[in-house]
Every structure is written in C-alpha cells, then in structure tokens.
Write a protein that holds these residues in place. Sequence first.
Motif, short mmCIF file in Angstrom:
data_model
loop_
_atom_site.label_atom_id
_atom_site.label_comp_id
_atom_site.label_asym_id
_atom_site.label_seq_id
_atom_site.Cartn_x
_atom_site.Cartn_y
_atom_site.Cartn_z
N LYS A 132 50.29 54.18 24.94
CA LYS A 132 49.67 54.05 23.60
C LYS A 132 50.23 52.83 22.88
O LYS A 132 49.48 52.04 22.31
N LYS A 133 51.54 52.70 22.96
CA LYS A 133 52.19 51.57 22.28
C LYS A 133 51.64 50.23 22.78
O LYS A 133 51.49 49.28 22.02
N HIS A 134 51.32 50.16 24.06
CA HIS A 134 50.87 48.89 24.64
C HIS A 134 49.36 48.85 24.87
O HIS A 134 48.86 47.97 25.58
N ASN A 135 48.67 49.84 24.32
CA ASN A 135 47.21 49.86 24.39
C ASN A 135 46.67 49.83 25.84
O ASN A 135 45.77 49.05 26.16
N LEU A 136 47.26 50.63 26.71
CA LEU A 136 46.84 50.66 28.12
C LEU A 136 45.79 51.75 28.35
O LEU A 136 45.89 52.83 27.76
N PHE A 137 44.84 51.47 29.20
CA PHE A 137 43.88 52.49 29.64
C PHE A 137 44.61 53.35 30.67
O PHE A 137 45.22 52.83 31.60
N GLY A 186 36.23 45.73 33.45
CA GLY A 186 36.11 44.27 33.33
C GLY A 186 37.41 43.54 33.59
O GLY A 186 37.76 42.60 32.86
N LEU A 187 38.16 43.96 34.59
CA LEU A 187 39.47 43.35 34.86
C LEU A 187 39.32 42.02 35.59
O LEU A 187 38.46 41.88 36.47
N GLY A 188 40.16 41.06 35.24
CA GLY A 188 40.15 39.76 35.92
C GLY A 188 41.42 39.56 36.73
O GLY A 188 42.29 40.44 36.76
N SER A 189 41.54 38.39 37.36
CA SER A 189 42.63 38.18 38.32
C SER A 189 44.01 38.14 37.67
O SER A 189 45.01 38.37 38.34
N SER A 190 44.07 37.88 36.35
CA SER A 190 45.40 37.89 35.72
C SER A 190 45.75 39.27 35.15
O SER A 190 46.87 39.49 34.69
N ASP A 191 44.79 40.19 35.17
CA ASP A 191 45.05 41.52 34.59
C ASP A 191 45.88 42.38 35.54
O ASP A 191 45.67 42.37 36.76
N GLU A 192 46.82 43.12 34.94
CA GLU A 192 47.75 43.92 35.75
C GLU A 192 47.50 45.41 35.57
O GLU A 192 47.25 45.89 34.46
N ILE A 198 56.04 46.18 31.88
CA ILE A 198 54.85 45.85 31.08
C ILE A 198 54.92 44.38 30.62
O ILE A 198 55.97 43.91 30.21
N SER A 199 53.79 43.69 30.72
CA SER A 199 53.72 42.30 30.25
C SER A 199 52.47 42.16 29.36
O SER A 199 51.72 43.13 29.20
N HIS A 200 52.24 40.97 28.85
CA HIS A 200 51.03 40.82 28.02
C HIS A 200 49.75 40.88 28.87
O HIS A 200 48.65 40.95 28.34
#
Length: 417
Positions: free
Chosen positions: A147-152, A72-78, A120-122
Amino acid sequence: MIFTSLSPNTEPDDVILALKMRLSRASWPDESARTELERMMASHLIQGDLSPTTFAFDSGRTSLFAILSTLGLGSSDEVLIQSYTCVAVPEPILWVGARPVYVDCLQDLTMDPQDLERKISHNSKVLIIQHTFGLPAKIDELLAIAKKHNLFVIEDCAHTLGAEYRAQKVGTFGDASFFSFGRDKVLSSVFGGVLAVSDNAIAEKVRVIYNSFPEPTAAWVKQQLNHPLIFSVAKPLYSLLGLGKIIIEGSKRLKLFSKAVEDVELSGGRPSFAFKKMSPTLALLALNQFAKLERYNQHRQTLAKIYDEALAGFPVTIPPQESARSSIYLRYTLLIKNPSKLAVYLRKHGIMAGDWYTESIAPKRVDYKKIHYHEDVCPTAEQLSHQSINLPTTIQTSEEQARRIASLCKEYFTNER
Ligand SMILES: Cc1ncc(COP(=O)(O)O)c(C=O)c1O
C-alpha cells in the motif's frame, strides 16, 4: 511404497471418471463444466456480499500471465516475487516483457517483509505474495508495504486452496489471486488454474484475453487423462520387480503423459500448453475433487500434527504453527543438514520423500541468468533450499503410515546425534 508425489490426490472415483472420459469422447462435458468450476471458485472466495470474477485457464502460469497482461507493464517495470519458488512464477513476468525481482524468504519459507522493503525501487509495480506449501504468508505486513508503495497485489495461491489467514480465505486479500490444479497441487486435474479478480474494470480486460484464448486440443486433453490412469496402475507395482518404475519410464518415453515443466521453461520460455482456456474435461476432474477439498485439507493437517508431535525436540525445523496463519500443509517440509541422506534412508524403508524446493528457483537446471536471478540476492532461500525435504501429507498416506514415517525420522535423527 508410500509416495509424496506422482498423482497424490487420485482416488478410485477420480480414476473411474478419467477412464470413462479417456475411453469415450462422447462423455466429455461441454463448457458448462468450466463455468461451474469458475462459479465454485467464486463462491469459495466470497467475502461478505462480494465475490470475485473468476476465469479458468490451462494452468496457474497462464492465469498469472493473463492478469499481468492487463497491467500495461513495460521492460523497466519490476514485479516482486519471492525466491524459494518454482520457475513457473517468474516465467509469466518475462512473457509480458517485465522484470522479476527476487525477495528473500523467511525461515517459514514465505516472503521476508524486510527484504521486500529493501528490494522495492521506483520501477516496482506489482507484488506477488506466495503462500508456500500451504502456509499463508505474513499478509498484513506485506500488504502494508504494498500500500505504501502503491503496488498491485497478486496472491499466488497455487499451494493453498482452502488455507486461511485470520479466519479469512487466502486469495481474498490481494487485487487478484490465482490457483493451480496441477498434478501435485491441493486438488488436481493434471493441468488447470483459476484466476480471481476483484476489480470489475480489470476483470473486463481479463475477459478480452480469456475470450481470445483457444480450447486445448483433444489429443492434449487425452494425454492429461492418461496421467491418473498410468500412475494408479504403476504405483501399486512399484516394489514388484521395479515394474511400476518401468511403466512410468516407458510411458514418459512414449509421451503418454505430459511433463509438469517443459524444457523450454528452464530458461523462462513459453510451454506448448500455455495461453489456452481450461479444458472442460479437466474442469470436470477438478470439480470431482472440489467436493473433497475439506476432507483432503483436514487429512493433511492431521498428518502434520502427527509429524509435529513426533519430531518436537529434534534438531529439525518443523513448519511454524501460528493461530493467525492456518496451513493446509500441502507439503510438510523439514529443514535439515543433509536432506538427501534422509531421503535415501526413507527410500530404503519404502517411502519416497518429496523434493520441493531443493533449488531456490525449482526445478533443477533452471538458467538463472535468463530469469534475472542470482544466488547472492537471496541468501536465506539459497540456504533453506539445500536443507529441504518434504514428508507426505496426501490422502493416499494413512495416519498409521504417517506415524511410521515419523518414527523412522525419529530413529534417523537419534542415530545422527
Ligand atoms: C508457487 C507456485 N506458483 C505457481 C505455480 C504455477 O502453477 P501451474 O503449474 O498450474 O502453472 C506453481 C507450480 O508450478 C507453484 O509451485
């Protein structure tokens, strides 16, 4: 001639199988060949009693697209990826409408954990860990940051089928992983890829996408079957009045075999073969190769040892050897000042060195702007890509030939001193 590329995994039994299927459609397998490849990959990736759900697509690219589509990624997702890669990696990120963010690499050509922290950014949602040229990345450090930044986490195992990190198979560390059976990969069916997913709910979402994808057309499958056939004829004729080259160029013009990267992909576009299931016919080629995986990888490691021993003490950076990260050496990469000069020297002696990756986002002519890349953001990848040259580790290169290549390199470096 000794080649690093051009159907490097093909042996006579692969040629016979491809020829049989090329001559008679009646010998094409049904879907069970694809299911069998998926089953083999799931059992390759078994961890204790857990095995992932696996899906065979037309390529690694489509496999990556399928998993990204479920998030479910959108255009602001990195999506964070490393530089010193192939355009095939940012492409699916663009296809789902998200944004690739490039992390620099280390001297070993895998992702730099410190630069990852910086990038990494928000908006960061996904981390793709690439195991480059057979060498597992610094997985523990990268996973801790994720893990720290909750990334898939998705592992890009396009170069590393069979490689291990702390005695555990790569492809079993992330939330998902994908593999490639492309023409120059660890095992080849010209085109093909497998996605492995550990979470059942996500696997069910992938299944919906997978079921919606059609089979490749018969004409396209035939074109792929031509590939090992053409190269098995052309390669032995390469030094004979340039006949091999004429066969390859002529076949290319007549579109008898496909391009590994279509022109539209150079600006991040979607190639014509994408968004399909893997052809069962090509899955059968991959299965034939699967039985040889250990032998191929052991051979690659044996040739790498020959290069390591011969080139130790010379001013070339050879790939690192760390006990936790066992490389399968898909490519043996030297990092030197003037790689094209060495390539010309080797060519004069009948050796075609490899050119992965002579650009930080390979191949040549990628439109960096369209894929949101800028040279300034990854200085190490920029520098190393202009120093890279690969020596062959393929099953078609014997140990004796590797010793010859190593002594030619030694001779070259001695004269350069
Ligand atoms: C590092 C890397 N990842 C992913 C891919 C994509 O694999 P495929 O060619 O099967 O789409 C490639 C190859 O092109 C690659 O080199």
